[in-house]
Motif scaffolding. Sequence first.
Motif, PDB file in Angstrom:
ATOM      1  N   ARG A 178     -48.584  26.851 -11.037  1.00  0.00           N
ATOM      2  CA  ARG A 178     -48.747  27.953 -11.878  1.00  0.00           C
ATOM      3  C   ARG A 178     -49.245  27.446 -13.229  1.00  0.00           C
ATOM      4  NH1 ARG A 178     -42.464  27.442 -11.417  1.00  0.00           N
ATOM      5  NH2 ARG A 178     -42.483  27.451  -8.785  1.00  0.00           N
ATOM      6  N   ALA A 179     -49.980  26.301 -13.540  1.00  0.00           N
ATOM      7  CA  ALA A 179     -50.649  27.142 -15.058  1.00  0.00           C
ATOM      8  C   ALA A 179     -52.045  25.844 -14.330  1.00  0.00           C
ATOM      9  CB  ALA A 179     -49.848  25.461 -16.022  1.00  0.00           C
ATOM     10  N   SER A 180     -53.258  26.734 -14.811  1.00  0.00           N
ATOM     11  CA  SER A 180     -54.166  25.715 -14.578  1.00  0.00           C
ATOM     12  C   SER A 180     -54.692  25.044 -16.287  1.00  0.00           C
ATOM     13  CB  SER A 180     -55.472  26.437 -14.058  1.00  0.00           C
ATOM     14  OG  SER A 180     -55.803  27.896 -14.755  1.00  0.00           O
ATOM     15  N   MET A 181     -55.665  23.913 -16.184  1.00  0.00           N
ATOM     16  CA  MET A 181     -55.881  23.122 -16.876  1.00  0.00           C
ATOM     17  C   MET A 181     -57.162  23.838 -17.674  1.00  0.00           C
ATOM     18  SD  MET A 181     -55.241  20.139 -18.632  1.00  0.00           S
ATOM     19  CE  MET A 181     -55.003  18.650 -17.324  1.00  0.00           C
ATOM     20  N   VAL A 182     -57.422  24.373 -18.240  1.00  0.00           N
ATOM     21  CA  VAL A 182     -58.924  24.841 -18.851  1.00  0.00           C
ATOM     22  C   VAL A 182     -59.908  22.758 -19.843  1.00  0.00           C
ATOM     23  CG1 VAL A 182     -60.114  26.427 -20.379  1.00  0.00           C
ATOM     24  CG2 VAL A 182     -57.533  26.904 -19.373  1.00  0.00           C
ATOM     25  N   GLU A 183     -59.003  22.501 -20.447  1.00  0.00           N
ATOM     26  CA  GLU A 183     -59.884  20.793 -21.191  1.00  0.00           C
ATOM     27  C   GLU A 183     -58.131  20.417 -21.753  1.00  0.00           C
ATOM     28  OE1 GLU A 183     -60.944  23.500 -24.685  1.00  0.00           O
ATOM     29  OE2 GLU A 183     -61.349  21.498 -25.735  1.00  0.00           O
ATOM     30  N   GLN A 184     -58.650  18.723 -22.071  1.00  0.00           N
ATOM     31  CA  GLN A 184     -57.271  18.465 -22.675  1.00  0.00           C
ATOM     32  C   GLN A 184     -58.723  17.482 -23.105  1.00  0.00           C
ATOM     33  OE1 GLN A 184     -57.136  14.991 -19.183  1.00  0.00           O
ATOM     34  NE2 GLN A 184     -54.701  15.653 -19.387  1.00  0.00           N
ATOM     35  N   GLN A 185     -57.603  17.983 -24.759  1.00  0.00           N
ATOM     36  CA  GLN A 185     -58.157  16.806 -25.660  1.00  0.00           C
ATOM     37  C   GLN A 185     -57.370  15.277 -26.051  1.00  0.00           C
ATOM     38  OE1 GLN A 185     -58.045  19.273 -28.620  1.00  0.00           O
ATOM     39  NE2 GLN A 185     -59.525  21.076 -27.450  1.00  0.00           N
TER      40      GLN A 185
ATOM     41  N   LYS B 167     -53.137  31.741 -22.885  1.00  0.00           N
ATOM     42  CA  LYS B 167     -53.758  29.992 -23.559  1.00  0.00           C
ATOM     43  C   LYS B 167     -52.974  29.334 -23.741  1.00  0.00           C
ATOM     44  CE  LYS B 167     -58.595  29.964 -22.411  1.00  0.00           C
ATOM     45  NZ  LYS B 167     -59.839  30.086 -22.351  1.00  0.00           N
ATOM     46  N   GLU B 177     -53.280  19.903 -23.828  1.00  0.00           N
ATOM     47  CA  GLU B 177     -53.815  19.872 -22.930  1.00  0.00           C
ATOM     48  C   GLU B 177     -54.537  20.871 -23.285  1.00  0.00           C
ATOM     49  OE1 GLU B 177     -52.318  17.956 -19.638  1.00  0.00           O
ATOM     50  OE2 GLU B 177     -50.799  19.950 -19.998  1.00  0.00           O
ATOM     51  N   ILE B 178     -55.095  22.174 -22.181  1.00  0.00           N
ATOM     52  CA  ILE B 178     -55.313  23.856 -22.810  1.00  0.00           C
ATOM     53  C   ILE B 178     -54.744  24.192 -21.006  1.00  0.00           C
ATOM     54  CG2 ILE B 178     -55.807  25.793 -23.948  1.00  0.00           C
ATOM     55  CD1 ILE B 178     -57.669  23.440 -25.865  1.00  0.00           C
ATOM     56  N   LEU B 179     -54.031  25.135 -21.226  1.00  0.00           N
ATOM     57  CA  LEU B 179     -53.615  25.179 -20.181  1.00  0.00           C
ATOM     58  C   LEU B 179     -53.617  27.186 -19.862  1.00  0.00           C
ATOM     59  CD1 LEU B 179     -50.608  23.789 -19.500  1.00  0.00           C
ATOM     60  CD2 LEU B 179     -52.312  22.727 -18.061  1.00  0.00           C
ATOM     61  N   GLU B 180     -53.715  27.586 -18.310  1.00  0.00           N
ATOM     62  CA  GLU B 180     -54.006  29.404 -18.702  1.00  0.00           C
ATOM     63  C   GLU B 180     -52.506  28.849 -17.663  1.00  0.00           C
ATOM     64  OE1 GLU B 180     -57.907  30.957 -18.782  1.00  0.00           O
ATOM     65  OE2 GLU B 180     -56.629  31.765 -16.709  1.00  0.00           O
ATOM     66  N   ILE B 181     -52.360  30.645 -18.394  1.00  0.00           N
ATOM     67  CA  ILE B 181     -51.020  30.744 -17.189  1.00  0.00           C
ATOM     68  C   ILE B 181     -51.217  32.022 -17.101  1.00  0.00           C
ATOM     69  CG2 ILE B 181     -49.241  28.494 -17.806  1.00  0.00           C
ATOM     70  CD1 ILE B 181     -48.407  30.497 -19.864  1.00  0.00           C
TER      71      ILE B 181
END
Lengths: 316, 263
Positions: A178-185, B167, B177-181
Amino acid sequence: MVLVFAETWNGKFKKSTFEAVQYASACAQAQGSQAVAVVVGPASAPVESLGAYGAAKVVHLHGPKQFETAQHAALVGDLAKELNARLIVVSGTANGRALMGALAVRAEASVISNVTALPESYAPLRVVRGAFSSKGIEVCESRSERCVIGLVPNALGVKDSAGSDAAFEDRNVTAELRASMVEQQLASGSIALPEAERVVSAGRGMKAPENWGMIEELAQVLGAATACSKPVSDIGWRPHREHVGQTGIQVNPQLYIAVGSSGAIQHLAGVSSSKTIVVINSDPEAPFFKAADYGIVGDAFDIVPRLTAALRKHLN
Amino acid sequence: MPIARGANLPAAILDMKILICISHVPDTTAKIQFTPDAKSLDTSGVQFVINPYDEFGLTRALQLNEKLGGTVTAVTVGGAEVEPTLRKALAIGAHDAVRVDAQPTDPLQVARELAAVATEGGYDLVICGQESIDYNGGVVPSALAELLSWPVVTPCIGFEPAGSRAKASREIDGGKEILEIALPAVLGAKKGLVEESELRIPNMRGIMAARTKPLTVKAPAGAAAGSAPVSFAKPAGKSAVQIIDAQNLDLLVQKLHEEAKVI
Ligand SMILES: Cc1cc2nc3c(=O)[nH]c(=O)nc-3n(C[C@H](O)[C@H](O)[C@H](O)COP(=O)(O)OP(=O)(O)OC[C@H]3O[C@@H](n4cnc5c(N)ncnc54)[C@H](O)[C@@H]3O)c2cc1C
Ligand SMILES: Nc1ncnc2c1ncn2[C@@H]1O[C@H](COP(=O)(O)O)[C@@H](O)[C@H]1O
């Protein structure tokens, strides 16, 4: 049957995972049943090695690449129902805490978080948990056939492992994301605070950000994570992720060293369950001394470097 | 629900309907005592406030409302005693408030009551705090999201909607972490979602306006509690601190090793 979520981090098992597996195994033993660990996604260590911490069996679910709350809740929750788990143990790491509520709903279970000890009884299930930011202790009873237990990291610690390899089963799975990871810092090299066994924390008494070198050095000698008080992160002397307390990270280490920090009630709320607290403060009236096991009254700029040296001598 | 504006454009949310879940908790400095039968919190002399994490959520909700239009509704599951806390949320800027008339005893019960409100109101976004500082459960946000089959981001330290998607940043151990929903979604707010300097406080006009803003009392859906407290106690107090001479740091090291056994 006791199911335990064996969290991985970059494919590796975390220390908190071993603790959770041992907790699950102790619960299982007390009830004459077995602990089954579930690993979701890539694992660099052989999953059967969790047997050493008391898992009788490991179910390895292949497919997901990263943690995603809804997806993990679906996978672990469905497995709990399939295996008819009575308890589901989750360590209260950042991911574990996000997972608990969703997992309980999916598994048709109750949920008790902030758990600090093994259950007092199993029928009915009664567990001790922290409440009111460690200002209270609650005995909580589950009203459901199945219960998710959210364990505070470091509450019991990891004991020496004695068991042998576990049986294991590989499964390929898919579940909705239900959420997709764009980036991990990730902050490189730092020790994650919620799991840290030793923490060196400093407050406004350090006067300026350029004075943190001695704090980092003391932390390094101890293999400790660094932390700070809220005003210190608010003024930008230290990153927000180091802010501990009621409104920051809650820590539960074996050793907490507080330097130049007054010990305000909101600060204590996040650190007072530490096993041993050492306070270094120039003001003998600082409230932190009331919460401390050991105190040193004096100037941090004089004491910290000498303490680092004394520890280095001892640890070598 | 998102409203599509134009066939080729992604469905955009204007007039965003936001539900902000407010937990009514003892002030952070409150002395915590339990009743003599150890069954509940002794509330005498305790001042109750909006849960600090929910304040970050409320401020973000108001910022989004100023940009996108729509409404901000505050909701609390609780008895009449929580109404001053809801009025405070109205004074800060929420448009209306709902009190679900049930005593909150368990996070899943609360999540079910909130899910009923969220479904009925057709909200685009539900904001919770990452945890409430009374029972420190941290359960409601993801339980609520799962009940609604919506995405959840908790602890949420950043949120920017773009059309019907968003975002969001999530704090993880040692980083973020940056997530798209897709919306609708549930957030569990923490500092970072807005900064402390941005937090809104009630002003005189807000306090006056809050008196006449609608506060609806809703009958509970009747969700059952999954757990119940049996008893409360205060943690064992620390024994008196041992003050160690600043000139004798080797003694501290020795005590940490032999007495405390932590090094
Ligand atoms: C709603 C709310 C939530 C809050 N949440 C948190 C939270 O989560 N975490 C948190 O930390 N705070 C929190 N606070 C803030 C808290 O109330 C205190 O203001 C804060 O913890 C004080 O930080 P400090 O100890 O670094 O600074 P100070 O209180 O200024 O203390 C500095 C200390 O350093 C000592 N000192 C000075 N010079 C030296 C020296 N040379 N050597 C040794 N010691 C020295 C002083 O004696 C003093 O005790 C919150 C406040 C509120 C209202
Ligand atoms: N009784 C309640 N009424 C409304 N919202 C609540 C209530 N209890 C908890 N919440 C929301 O859920 C969040 C997390 O709470 P908890 O899971 O209880 O720690 C809080 O920050 C609130 O946003």
